[in-house]
Design a protein around this motif. Structure first.
Motif, PDB file in Angstrom:
ATOM      1  N   ALA A   1      -4.258 -83.702 -21.191  1.00 14.05           N
ATOM      2  CA  ALA A   1      -5.239 -82.620 -21.218  1.00 14.05           C
ATOM      3  C   ALA A   1      -4.662 -81.536 -22.106  1.00 14.05           C
ATOM      4  O   ALA A   1      -3.801 -80.775 -21.694  1.00 14.05           O
ATOM      5  N   ARG A   2      -5.122 -81.465 -23.309  1.00  7.78           N
ATOM      6  CA  ARG A   2      -4.537 -80.550 -24.277  1.00  7.78           C
ATOM      7  C   ARG A   2      -5.354 -79.265 -24.330  1.00  7.78           C
ATOM      8  O   ARG A   2      -6.570 -79.287 -24.459  1.00  7.78           O
ATOM      9  N   ARG A   4      -6.138 -77.187 -22.106  1.00  7.06           N
ATOM     10  CA  ARG A   4      -7.064 -76.919 -21.008  1.00  7.06           C
ATOM     11  C   ARG A   4      -6.599 -75.681 -20.256  1.00  7.06           C
ATOM     12  O   ARG A   4      -5.422 -75.461 -20.064  1.00  7.06           O
ATOM     13  N   ARG A  14       0.562 -82.305 -22.144  1.00  9.68           N
ATOM     14  CA  ARG A  14       1.170 -82.892 -20.966  1.00  9.68           C
ATOM     15  C   ARG A  14       1.107 -84.411 -21.023  1.00  9.68           C
ATOM     16  O   ARG A  14       0.098 -84.990 -21.388  1.00  9.68           O
ATOM     17  N   THR A  15       2.192 -85.063 -20.673  1.00  8.13           N
ATOM     18  CA  THR A  15       2.202 -86.511 -20.531  1.00  8.13           C
ATOM     19  C   THR A  15       2.387 -86.916 -19.081  1.00  8.13           C
ATOM     20  O   THR A  15       2.392 -88.081 -18.755  1.00  8.13           O
ATOM     21  N   PRO A  17       2.427 -85.042 -14.696  1.00 12.83           N
ATOM     22  CA  PRO A  17       2.211 -83.849 -13.871  1.00 12.83           C
ATOM     23  C   PRO A  17       3.507 -83.095 -13.639  1.00 12.83           C
ATOM     24  O   PRO A  17       4.101 -83.160 -12.574  1.00 12.83           O
ATOM     25  N   LEU A 248     -11.541 -80.334 -14.517  1.00 13.90           N
ATOM     26  CA  LEU A 248     -10.227 -80.115 -15.122  1.00 13.90           C
ATOM     27  C   LEU A 248     -10.079 -78.708 -15.685  1.00 13.90           C
ATOM     28  O   LEU A 248      -8.983 -78.316 -16.093  1.00 13.90           O
ATOM     29  N   SER A 270     -10.075 -88.003 -16.692  1.00 14.87           N
ATOM     30  CA  SER A 270      -9.115 -88.384 -17.733  1.00 14.87           C
ATOM     31  C   SER A 270      -7.698 -87.938 -17.421  1.00 14.87           C
ATOM     32  O   SER A 270      -6.740 -88.513 -17.931  1.00 14.87           O
ATOM     33  N   ASP A 271      -7.536 -86.911 -16.587  1.00 18.44           N
ATOM     34  CA  ASP A 271      -6.200 -86.396 -16.284  1.00 18.44           C
ATOM     35  C   ASP A 271      -6.118 -86.046 -14.805  1.00 18.44           C
ATOM     36  O   ASP A 271      -6.334 -84.895 -14.406  1.00 18.44           O
ATOM     37  N   THR A 274      -3.817 -83.038 -13.736  1.00 20.69           N
ATOM     38  CA  THR A 274      -4.419 -81.713 -13.919  1.00 20.69           C
ATOM     39  C   THR A 274      -5.455 -81.425 -12.843  1.00 20.69           C
ATOM     40  O   THR A 274      -5.531 -80.316 -12.310  1.00 20.69           O
ATOM     41  N   THR A 302      -9.350 -93.127 -17.602  1.00 20.70           N
ATOM     42  CA  THR A 302      -8.029 -92.522 -17.448  1.00 20.70           C
ATOM     43  C   THR A 302      -7.003 -93.318 -18.245  1.00 20.70           C
ATOM     44  O   THR A 302      -6.782 -94.495 -17.943  1.00 20.70           O
ATOM     45  N   ARG A 306      -1.493 -91.951 -17.493  1.00 23.99           N
ATOM     46  CA  ARG A 306      -1.838 -90.897 -16.545  1.00 23.99           C
ATOM     47  C   ARG A 306      -2.246 -91.436 -15.180  1.00 23.99           C
ATOM     48  O   ARG A 306      -2.675 -90.668 -14.320  1.00 23.99           O
TER      49      ARG A 306
END
Length: 371
Positions: A1-2, A4, A14-15, A17, A248, A270-271, A274, A302, A306
């Protein structure tokens, strides 16, 4: 989640949590005439940091932001009910208004179009609606259809002791059946979904505008059944607030809710890392987070890297590992403000895909509390 933003801050590149939630304060108010909400709606476009503090601007009564000049749209269900569309992608969602209107008016035209051309991608939401609507409302069809027993939702939360005061947020409300169960808590409910046609149908049910239930007869054929929503159900849902927004990147201040509920959502975004951080950040101290998921990951939704169960050590059962992950015991700084009050693994969740097929899921359910 870029890039966000949300109540806990940013998730930059982030790759996994591994970021700690950062809380901030909001400015302004949207409690003027015309916006009777239990929480303030915040602009998702102009969030930012001042030092370590996250700030965001509250929307006014017209859903306008004085900081960036954006006015967010709203979908009119009827004269008394609006669905604010408060997300970075608000223009795309607003573009679905005609489809949402056709859905809330019963969807008969859309059903005919899909039966004529099952491959029409513009009507994919109708196929989803024809799955979720019977799941949530099948028991109120005439004659009744197989639907989910949602009573456990209110029972779990009703048994939680020492809950903070405040409203309830339902993340991923779909067609709204879970919102009805949450009204039994006697608290204001905000029901949120990223899919405007789906949440429009839910709000139309609550407003008494829907008299037919879309359903899947077979894999590619849709039909409908009469729907008889009782006056008691409509009265219970009368004060529910419906919102089209991104789970998100939710448009709220930190610590806005006493209860956050996300059922079958963790494996539908997708994340998911997040998502869980946002849920944690939205909770008030003493609040409750109710999660349920079969962890039925799909690479189309997803990315594999992730999938949260990849963080669970191989010698741990998935449910036990997820409980450790969601209480800060597997990844430093991740969800370490939560503790586990109650859990069950294997709750039956049957989804009637169509008349000849039912998908049998087993849910892992956690009731987590905010310190």
């Amino acid at each position: 989640a870029r890039d966000r933003m949300g109540p806990y801050g940013t998730a930059r590149d982030r790759t996994g949590p591994d970021e700690t939630a950062r809380h901030g304060t909001g400015r302004g108010s949207n409690t003027e005439a015309g916006v009777d909400w239990p929480v303030r709606l915040m602009c998702p476009l102009c969030r930012g940091f001042e030092g370590d503090a996250l700030h965001s601007n509250a929307l006014d009564a017209s859903l306008g932001c004085s900081a960036c000049g954006t006015t967010f749209p709203a979908f009119d269900v009827d004269a008394d009910t609006q669905i604010p569309i408060v997300a970075r992608w608000y223009e795309r969602a607003a573009g679905q208004s005609a489809l949402a209107r056709a859905v809330q008016d019963g969807g008969a035209e859309l059903i005919d179009r899909l039966n004529a051309d099952p491959s029409d991608p513009s009507l994919a939401v109708m196929r989803l609606l024809a799955t979720y609507a019977p799941l949530h409302w099948g028991r109120q069809a005439d004659p009744p259809l197989a639907g989910a027993d949602l009573s456990w939702i209110g029972e779990w939360l009703g048994d939680a002791h020492g809950l903070a005061d405040g409203p309830v947020l339902l993340v991923g409300c779909a067609t709204g059946g879970e919102a009805l169960e949450l009204t039994r808590l006697g608290r204001p409910v905000v029901a949120m979904d990223a899919d405007l046609p789906m949440v429009a149908w839910a709000a139309a049910v609550a407003a008494g505008r829907v008299s037919s239930l879309p359903r899947r007869v077979s894999a590619h054929r849709l039909g409908s059944a009469p729907l008889q929503v009782s006056g008691a159900t409509r009265r219970a849902l009368a004060t529910t607030k419906w919102l089209c927004a991104d789970a998100l990147d939710p448009p709220f201040e930190p610590a806005s809710f006493a209860v956050v509920v996300a059922l079958n959502v963790v494996d539908s975004v997708s994340d998911p890392g997040t998502l869980l951080q946002q849920c944690e950040a939205l909770l008030r101290p003493g609040g409750a987070l109710l999660l349920a998921s079969p962890y039925n990951w799909s690479e189309a939704v997803t990315p594999t890297e992730r999938h949260l169960d990849r963080l669970v050590p191989a010698d741990l059962p998935i449910a036990e590992g997820m409980e450790q992950l969601c209480t800060g015991r597997l990844v430093d700084g991740f969800l370490d403000d939560l503790w586990l009050e109650r859990s069950v693994d294997g709750l039956r969740w049957d989804v009637p895909v169509h008349e000849r097929l039912t998908a049998a899921y087993r849910l892992h359910v956690m009731l987590l509390r905010r310190r």
